[in-house]
Design a protein around this motif. Structure first.
Motif, PDB file in Angstrom:
ATOM      1  N   THR A   7       0.738  32.571  35.055  1.00 14.77           N
ATOM      2  CA  THR A   7      -0.296  32.448  34.031  1.00 14.77           C
ATOM      3  C   THR A   7       0.278  31.864  32.738  1.00 14.77           C
ATOM      4  O   THR A   7      -0.310  30.970  32.125  1.00 14.77           O
ATOM      5  N   ALA A   8       1.454  32.363  32.333  1.00 16.96           N
ATOM      6  CA  ALA A   8       2.113  31.841  31.133  1.00 16.96           C
ATOM      7  C   ALA A   8       2.459  30.366  31.310  1.00 16.96           C
ATOM      8  O   ALA A   8       2.270  29.547  30.389  1.00 16.96           O
ATOM      9  N   SER A   9       2.953  30.022  32.499  1.00 18.97           N
ATOM     10  CA  SER A   9       3.335  28.640  32.793  1.00 18.97           C
ATOM     11  C   SER A   9       2.129  27.704  32.776  1.00 18.97           C
ATOM     12  O   SER A   9       2.153  26.639  32.143  1.00 18.97           O
ATOM     13  N   SER A  10       1.071  28.094  33.475  1.00 18.55           N
ATOM     14  CA  SER A  10      -0.097  27.208  33.574  1.00 18.55           C
ATOM     15  C   SER A  10      -0.814  27.068  32.232  1.00 18.55           C
ATOM     16  O   SER A  10      -1.350  26.002  31.922  1.00 18.55           O
ATOM     17  N   LEU A  11      -0.810  28.122  31.409  1.00 20.55           N
ATOM     18  CA  LEU A  11      -1.405  28.017  30.072  1.00 20.55           C
ATOM     19  C   LEU A  11      -0.628  27.022  29.211  1.00 20.55           C
ATOM     20  O   LEU A  11      -1.215  26.172  28.531  1.00 20.55           O
ATOM     21  N   THR A  12       0.711  27.112  29.269  1.00 18.07           N
ATOM     22  CA  THR A  12       1.553  26.217  28.471  1.00 18.07           C
ATOM     23  C   THR A  12       1.344  24.757  28.859  1.00 18.07           C
ATOM     24  O   THR A  12       1.154  23.887  28.001  1.00 18.07           O
ATOM     25  N   SER A  13       1.375  24.487  30.160  1.00 14.88           N
ATOM     26  CA  SER A  13       1.207  23.100  30.606  1.00 14.88           C
ATOM     27  C   SER A  13      -0.214  22.602  30.363  1.00 14.88           C
ATOM     28  O   SER A  13      -0.425  21.427  30.042  1.00 14.88           O
TER      29      SER A  13
END
Length: 255
Positions: A56-62
């Motif tokens: 979730t953190a990764s996909s939000l950042t990208s």
């Protein structure tokens, strides 16, 4: 409070960064992050939930990176967002009731088809030919968003690849398809994470350091994709889907 050994911490940070770098562009980061969490000693059910925290953190950042660069079709992707969210929540709830193993043979076949199609369509995704949707395509893409969201919550491997492929079929270039896929993957990740949290299946001691590393990896990976374009994204897409096929075949043979 649970203690995290320094060597385990460094291992999770390195694995998280690499997983998010790959995942932010073409998906498939779970190939790296989930085995890393298993090796760190977490039970399988908690691995799924903890991995969703990082995802979730990764996909939000990208997603933020792709939005800022203008490489997301906001009208289309945001319209599909709730369908991906609802599908994932339902899929995650289902996996608490049923084993997901029966999906593996189908996933292998679909990934093989996606990879072969992409390899042989030489200039596919190099430039955008998307000119809007017919009514029939609206229905099909809505169903695809819900079904792939459900799949991500229920099983997961290859979700990013399937989403990217769906947007390529609509006529987007590789970079814009990746951007749209990231937004929908964020929807399915956050819905799945909320469901895992409700069942108490997220380990924050292991998950938070890995999630922070994944934010850095996603930021770096999405910038690479935006800057390098299809020449970078397409080979990575084919490589990751090939690895996903190998991983699923390996699991089937061992199982």
């Amino acid at each position: 409070m649970e203690q995290l050994l320094p060597e385990t911490l460094l291992f999770l940070i390195a694995a998280g960064f690499l997983a998010a770098f790959v995942d932010s562009v073409v998906g498939g980061g779970g190939l790296i992050s989930m085995p890393a969490l298993l090796l760190a000693g977490l039970p399988p059910g908690v691995v799924l939930g903890t991995n969703k925290l990082g995802g979730t953190a990764s996909s939000l950042t990208s997603t933020v990176q792709f939005l800022r660069s203008g490489n997301i079709d906001r009208r289309l992707a945001f319209a599909l967002f709730p369908l991906s969210f609802l599908g994932s929540a339902l899929g995650t709830y289902t996996v608490t009731l049923l084993p997901s193993e029966f999906l593996k043979p189908l996933v292998v076949c679909l990934l093989i088809a996606v990879t072969i199609y992409t390899v042989f369509k030489k200039n596919w995704g190099a430039g955008a030919v998307y000119r809007g949707l017919t009514n029939a395509k609206r229905v099909l893409v809505a169903i695809a968003a819900f079904v792939i969201g459900y799949y991500d919550g229920f099983f997961g491997p290859g979700t990013g690849s399937f989403l990217l492929f769906a947007f390529l079929l609509l006529g987007f270039d590789f970079v814009r398809a990746a951007g749209n896929a990231r937004l929908l993957n964020f929807a399915s990740n956050i819905a799945s994470l909320m469901t895992f949290l409700a069942f108490g299946l997220v380990n924050f001691v292991y998950g938070v350091p890995m999630a922070l590393a994944m934010i850095a990896g996603a930021w770096t990976g999405s910038r690479f994709a935006i800057k390098r374009g299809a020449a970078f994204v397409k080979p990575l897409f084919v490589s990751v889907t090939t690895l996903l096929i190998g991983k699923q075949l390996w699991d089937l043979l061992l199982g």
